[in-house]
Design an enzyme around this catalytic site. Structure first.
Site, PDB file in Angstrom:
ATOM      1  N   CYS A 167       0.849  -1.193   0.000  1.00  0.00           N
ATOM      2  CA  CYS A 167       0.000   0.000   0.000  1.00  0.00           C
ATOM      3  C   CYS A 167       0.883   1.239   0.000  1.00  0.00           C
ATOM      4  CB  CYS A 167      -0.934   0.002   1.207  1.00  0.00           C
ATOM      5  SG  CYS A 167      -1.836   1.558   1.386  1.00  0.00           S
ATOM      6  N   ASP A 205      -0.277  16.642  -1.983  1.00  0.00           N
ATOM      7  CA  ASP A 205      -0.535  15.734  -3.102  1.00  0.00           C
ATOM      8  C   ASP A 205       0.552  15.927  -4.168  1.00  0.00           C
ATOM      9  OD1 ASP A 205      -3.356  14.204  -4.224  1.00  0.00           O
ATOM     10  OD2 ASP A 205      -1.809  14.706  -5.690  1.00  0.00           O
ATOM     11  N   HIS A 234      -4.300   1.305   8.257  1.00  0.00           N
ATOM     12  CA  HIS A 234      -4.798   1.021   6.903  1.00  0.00           C
ATOM     13  C   HIS A 234      -6.301   0.765   6.942  1.00  0.00           C
ATOM     14  CE1 HIS A 234      -4.649  -0.170   2.684  1.00  0.00           C
ATOM     15  NE2 HIS A 234      -5.604  -1.028   3.029  1.00  0.00           N
ATOM     16  N   ASN A 262     -12.741  10.241  -2.257  1.00  0.00           N
ATOM     17  CA  ASN A 262     -13.229   9.388  -3.328  1.00  0.00           C
ATOM     18  C   ASN A 262     -13.307   7.956  -2.813  1.00  0.00           C
ATOM     19  OD1 ASN A 262     -13.326  11.498  -5.249  1.00  0.00           O
ATOM     20  ND2 ASN A 262     -11.115  11.337  -5.554  1.00  0.00           N
ATOM     21  N   HIS A 296      -6.282   3.379   0.199  1.00  0.00           N
ATOM     22  CA  HIS A 296      -6.056   3.672   1.625  1.00  0.00           C
ATOM     23  C   HIS A 296      -6.817   4.969   1.868  1.00  0.00           C
ATOM     24  CE1 HIS A 296      -3.045   3.925   5.202  1.00  0.00           C
ATOM     25  NE2 HIS A 296      -3.860   4.963   5.323  1.00  0.00           N
ATOM     26  N   HIS A 351      -8.321   8.380   2.358  1.00  0.00           N
ATOM     27  CA  HIS A 351      -7.669   9.680   2.398  1.00  0.00           C
ATOM     28  C   HIS A 351      -8.696  10.769   2.126  1.00  0.00           C
ATOM     29  CE1 HIS A 351      -7.302   7.976  -1.651  1.00  0.00           C
ATOM     30  NE2 HIS A 351      -7.436   9.205  -2.128  1.00  0.00           N
TER      31      HIS A 351
HETATM   32  P1  5GP Z   1      -7.700   9.316  -5.266  1.00  0.00           P
HETATM   33  O1  5GP Z   1      -7.720   9.402  -6.753  1.00  0.00           O
HETATM   34  O2  5GP Z   1      -7.486   7.889  -4.793  1.00  0.00           O
HETATM   35  O3  5GP Z   1      -8.855   9.972  -4.567  1.00  0.00           O
HETATM   36  O4  5GP Z   1      -6.461  10.177  -4.785  1.00  0.00           O
HETATM   37  C1  5GP Z   1      -5.160   9.704  -4.723  1.00  0.00           C
HETATM   38  C2  5GP Z   1      -4.266  10.904  -4.705  1.00  0.00           C
HETATM   39  O5  5GP Z   1      -2.972  10.485  -4.322  1.00  0.00           O
HETATM   40  C3  5GP Z   1      -4.122  11.587  -6.069  1.00  0.00           C
HETATM   41  O6  5GP Z   1      -4.552  12.940  -5.984  1.00  0.00           O
HETATM   42  C4  5GP Z   1      -2.638  11.464  -6.404  1.00  0.00           C
HETATM   43  O7  5GP Z   1      -2.117  12.589  -7.049  1.00  0.00           O
HETATM   44  C5  5GP Z   1      -2.024  11.249  -5.025  1.00  0.00           C
HETATM   45  N1  5GP Z   1      -0.796  10.480  -5.032  1.00  0.00           N
HETATM   46  C6  5GP Z   1      -0.573   9.304  -5.708  1.00  0.00           C
HETATM   47  N2  5GP Z   1       0.665   8.856  -5.457  1.00  0.00           N
HETATM   48  C7  5GP Z   1       1.244   9.759  -4.607  1.00  0.00           C
HETATM   49  C8  5GP Z   1       2.539   9.836  -4.008  1.00  0.00           C
HETATM   50  O8  5GP Z   1       3.411   8.981  -4.179  1.00  0.00           O
HETATM   51  N3  5GP Z   1       2.781  10.911  -3.210  1.00  0.00           N
HETATM   52  C9  5GP Z   1       1.841  11.897  -2.995  1.00  0.00           C
HETATM   53  N4  5GP Z   1       2.200  12.895  -2.214  1.00  0.00           N
HETATM   54  N5  5GP Z   1       0.608  11.841  -3.551  1.00  0.00           N
HETATM   55  C10 5GP Z   1       0.318  10.792  -4.344  1.00  0.00           C
HETATM   56 ZN    ZN Z   2      -2.455   1.475   3.549  1.00  0.00          ZN
END
Ligand code: 5GP
Ligand code: ZN
Length: 112
Positions: free
Chosen positions: A3, A29, A45, A85, A96, A98
């Site tokens: 993860c 992000d 988690h 989301n 995970h 967020h």
């Molecule tokens: P989701 O699309 O699942 O709601 O959001 C996941 C978020 O995690 C995205 O906005 C993406 O840019 C961010 N993200 C993905 N990988 C990483 C990473 O390695 N580091 C950081 N800081 N953000 C990440």
């Molecule tokens: Zn996790």
């Protein structure tokens, strides 16, 4: 367990941390969608909002206690939006839990 966000919690993957306490971690992000875009995650988690239960909801409460501190540290004096989301239809890409904290600009009235 493989993860990405658990790896960020363990500092195996670097992130620009804004706020941290016993229960949660907040970091910028990597692909910001607003002038300020921070993610707040539980250190435990939990897959998504759909996996919140009576056993783990204290982590979610702690996240919401942390959010005003995160917003202040990130300079979000004019307000902000909190987004999580959940699942495929919402385009959840990291499994995970967020919360996206986005702001630093006048956001659209539309959300979907
Ligand atoms: P989701 O699309 O699942 O709601 O959001 C996941 C978020 O995690 C995205 O906005 C993406 O840019 C961010 N993200 C993905 N990988 C990483 C990473 O390695 N580091 C950081 N800081 N953000 C990440
Ligand atoms: Zn996790």
């Amino acid at each position: 367990m493989d993860c990405l966000f658990c790896e960020i919690v363990r500092r195996k993957i670097p992130a620009k941390v804004v706020y941290e306490d016993e229960f949660c971690l907040a970091f910028y992000d990597i692909n910001p969608q607003a002038p300020v875009h921070v993610l707040v995650i539980p250190k435990l988690h939990i897959e998504s909002c759909d996996a919140v239960t009576a056993e783990n909801s204290d982590y979610v409460a702690k996240i919401f206690e942390a959010i005003p501190k995160v917003a202040a540290k990130a300079g979000l004096t004019g307000g902000y939006r909190v987004i999580s989301n959940c699942g495929a239809d919402a385009c959840q890409s990291v499994k995970h839990l967020h919360f996206h904290i986005v702001g630093g600009v006048q956001l659209s009235e539309r959300m979907g």
